[in-house]
Every structure is written in structure tokens, then in C-alpha cells.
Design a protein around this motif. Structure first.
Motif, PDB file in Angstrom:
ATOM      1  N   LEU A  76       0.899  -1.197   0.074  1.00  9.52           N
ATOM      2  CA  LEU A  76       0.032   0.162  -0.011  1.00  9.52           C
ATOM      3  C   LEU A  76       0.955   1.153  -0.024  1.00  9.52           C
ATOM      4  N   VAL A 129       1.007   5.549  -0.744  1.00  8.54           N
ATOM      5  CA  VAL A 129       0.637   6.835  -0.980  1.00  8.54           C
ATOM      6  C   VAL A 129       1.701   7.741  -1.171  1.00  8.54           C
ATOM      7  N   ASN A 165      -1.509  11.415   4.843  1.00  4.07           N
ATOM      8  CA  ASN A 165      -2.299  11.838   6.263  1.00  4.07           C
ATOM      9  C   ASN A 165      -3.370  12.754   5.701  1.00  4.07           C
ATOM     10  N   GLY A 189      -6.266  10.671   4.537  1.00  5.91           N
ATOM     11  CA  GLY A 189      -7.104   9.418   4.586  1.00  5.91           C
ATOM     12  C   GLY A 189      -7.001   8.737   3.243  1.00  5.91           C
ATOM     13  N   GLY A 244      -4.575   6.661   2.253  1.00  8.04           N
ATOM     14  CA  GLY A 244      -4.319   4.976   2.482  1.00  8.04           C
ATOM     15  C   GLY A 244      -5.521   4.145   2.970  1.00  8.04           C
ATOM     16  N   ARG A 245      -6.174   4.887   3.824  1.00  4.38           N
ATOM     17  CA  ARG A 245      -7.763   4.255   4.436  1.00  4.38           C
ATOM     18  C   ARG A 245      -8.623   3.872   3.233  1.00  4.38           C
ATOM     19  N   LYS A 288       2.975   4.665  12.847  1.00  4.13           N
ATOM     20  CA  LYS A 288       1.946   4.969  11.902  1.00  4.13           C
ATOM     21  C   LYS A 288       1.043   3.941  11.129  1.00  4.13           C
ATOM     22  N   LYS A 321      -7.850   2.417  12.695  1.00  3.20           N
ATOM     23  CA  LYS A 321      -8.573   3.074  11.671  1.00  3.20           C
ATOM     24  C   LYS A 321      -9.306   1.837  10.912  1.00  3.20           C
TER      25      LYS A 321
END
Ligand SMILES: CC(C)(COP(=O)(O)OP(=O)(O)OC[C@H]1O[C@@H](n2cnc3c(N)ncnc32)[C@H](O)[C@@H]1OP(=O)(O)O)[C@@H](O)C(=O)NCCC(=O)NCCS
Length: 253
Positions: A82, A84, A90, A92, A94-95, A123, A131
């Protein structure tokens, strides 16, 4: 960046996969020999894995890469990467990429997605456990040997296995209400915020290694006794703490 300006979609074209390889190199800084090559991105997409991109216009700013796995007769997805791009972190993304993976996995009948993460990465642990609602109860020692990635600081590549039980009460409650089902914390394991700077420099690497050496047997013993990582706290200074307890849902394979 406006988060809505980023579009997530599955990658099918060679040019999109080439962009994933380039972003992988940029994010991890691996030597070429350690990169997952274009050919494997193509194969993953063809055999039921996932190659998913986050695009700002035509530019790739994040991706998720997964391959199908099988254990005890059950198929699952193993999400190997994964990423980014630094300037988009930071916010959102990645989520969002993980949620997109989940949606696609559920639509194709998968119940489990797994991936591994470095227990020193505060992190990532926070993202995975808090999360997303993943749990961890397996510890792999030096999974890839020593790698060329500066993110790994020349340390043994110890990894926790994140299990993301896509239909579990825990995951549904985390995703729907941003709240984990309650559990009793039976043990804690801490990671100091300075671990990032310790890993980044040859002169202080020993201190990061000491944290790894100290936490490894503690987590291994806890897992052997049936505990799982069910929570992750970070304090104002950025220190991380694994919260371990008994998981009361029956998901396993
Ligand atoms: C891991 C990665 C994909 C996350 O992407 P991202 O878009 O930044 O993630 P998100 O913004 O969705 O979520 C990150 C969460 O961690 C938090 N976070 C950021 N820095 C943190 C830190 N030092 N300690 C604890 N939590 C931290 C963020 O604030 C956010 O939580 P919040 O929404 O409650 O504020 C990205 O950092 C990355 O590409 N890292 C390098 C590659 C990597 O390690 N990949 C994962 C292993 S394969």
C-alpha cells in the motif's frame, strides 16, 4: 489537496502498472532487484489479485497491490503493498485505498485480507489496528532478510501479520462507527516515537534495534499464549503502544 479530487480505480493498462512500479521505487527506495516488477503487477491483476490506483487527473499518487492466497482450503487476499506519495499522506488516502480493496474483496466472496507490517512503524500500526480494525497475532522474524529500503534502516525485517476479517463485528463497527468493540487490555507493548529517527541514521540504528530486540520476544510470547493485538494507542509525543487482549470472535483459518 482536495481528497475528492482523487479518483480510485482498478488498473488494467500497462501504463498504469508501470506507474505503480515507479511509485513503488519512489516510496520505498528499493534497489531495482528488490522491486516487485511490472510482470507481477500484470499477473496479479489476471489471477484474481488487486492492482488499484489513486489518480489525481492522470497522475498516480497511490496504489494497493494484492495477490490471492489460500490456507486450509480457504481463499483470501494477501495485500503486499500500500503506497501513497509523500505529498498526499495523512489525508485519508491510505484508508480509502484499503476500503476500496475491501469492497472489491467482498464483492468477489473473500472474507479475509492479510498483509504484514513492521511493528516499529507507529503510523502503520495505528492505521491498521485503529482505523481499519485489523488484528495481529502472528510474528514473522526477519521475513525478507535485510533489504535496501531506507524505510527499513538495515534492520531485520520483522513483521506482524495483519488479519482483516472483512465481515467481522469488529471491522464493521470500526468502519461504521469508528469504534472498536470493547475488550480488556491484558498486556501492553510500547514503541518510542524516536524510533523513526533512530532507524534513519547509521549512528543511532542500534537503538531502534534494541526496541526490536526487546519487543520481539514479548509479542511472540503473548501470541503463543493466545493474545492478539486489538488496539493501538499513540500519545501526544507520538509514542505508540500495542494493546493486547483476547479476541472473542471465532474468525480463523
Ligand atoms: C502507510 C501509508 C500508505 C498510509 O497512507 P496515508 O494516506 O498517509 O494514510 P491515512 O491518511 O489514510 O491514515 C494514516 C493515519 O495515521 C496517522 N498518522 C500519521 N503519522 C503518524 C505517526 N507518526 N504515528 C501515528 N499515526 C500517524 C494519520 O494521522 C492518520 O490517522 P488520522 O486520520 O486519525 O489522523 C503511507 O504512509 C505510505 O505510503 N507509507 C510508506 C509505505 C508503507 O509503509 N506502506 C505500508 C506497508 S506495505
Amino acid at each position: 489537496m482536495k481528497p475528492d479530487s482523487i479518483v480510485l480505480r482498478k488498473c488494467h493498462e500497462l501504463a498504469e502498472m508501470r506507474a505503480c512500479v515507479a511509485l513503488q521505487k519512489d516510496v520505498w527506495g528499493f534497489a531495482d532487484i528488490e522491486l516487485v516488477p511490472l510482470r507481477l503487477f500484470v499477473v496479479a491483476e489476471r489471477v484474481g489479485g488487486q492492482v488499484m490506483g489513486a489518480f489525481e487527473g492522470s497522475e498516480l499518487v497511490g496504489f494497493a497491490f494484492a495477490i490471492p492466497g489460500c490456507r486450509a482450503g480457504h481463499s483470501y487476499l494477501y495485500s503486499h503493498m500500500l503506497a501513497v506519495r509523500k505529498d498526499h499522506r495523512n489525508a485519508g488516502l491510505g484508508r480509502r485505498l484499503k476500503l476500496f480493496q475491501r469492497e472489491d474483496a467482498l464483492a468477489r466472496g473473500f472474507e479475509l485480507m492479510e498483509w504484514t507490517f513492521d511493528p516499529l512503524e507507529i503510523k502503520n500500526a495505528y492505521l491498521n489496528i485503529e482505523k481499519l480494525g485489523a488484528i495481529a497475532r502472528r510474528y514473522n522474524v526477519n521475513q525478507y532478510g535485510i533489504t535496501s529500503s531506507p524505510l527499513q534502516g538495515g534492520l531485520p525485517t520483522d513483521r506482524l501479520v495483519a488479519e482483516w476479517w472483512l465481515k467481522s463485528k469488529r471491522v464493521e463497527s470500526v468502519l461504521r462507527e469508528q469504534r472498536k468493540p470493547p475488550f480488556k487490555t491484558l498486556q501492553t507493548v510500547s514503541v518510542p516515537a524516536q524510533v523513526y529517527e533512530w532507524k534513519a541514521s547509521q549512528a543511532t540504528r542500534d537503538r531502534a534495534q534494541e526496541v526490536q530486540d526487546r519487543n520481539r520476544p514479548v509479542l511472540q510470547k503473548a501470541f503463543a499464549e493466545g493474545l492478539a493485538v486489538l488496539g493501538y494507542e499513540r500519545d501526544r509525543e507520538g509514542n505508540g503502544t500495542f494493546l493486547l487482549g483476547k479476541w472473542d470472535e471465532p474468525w480463523a483459518y
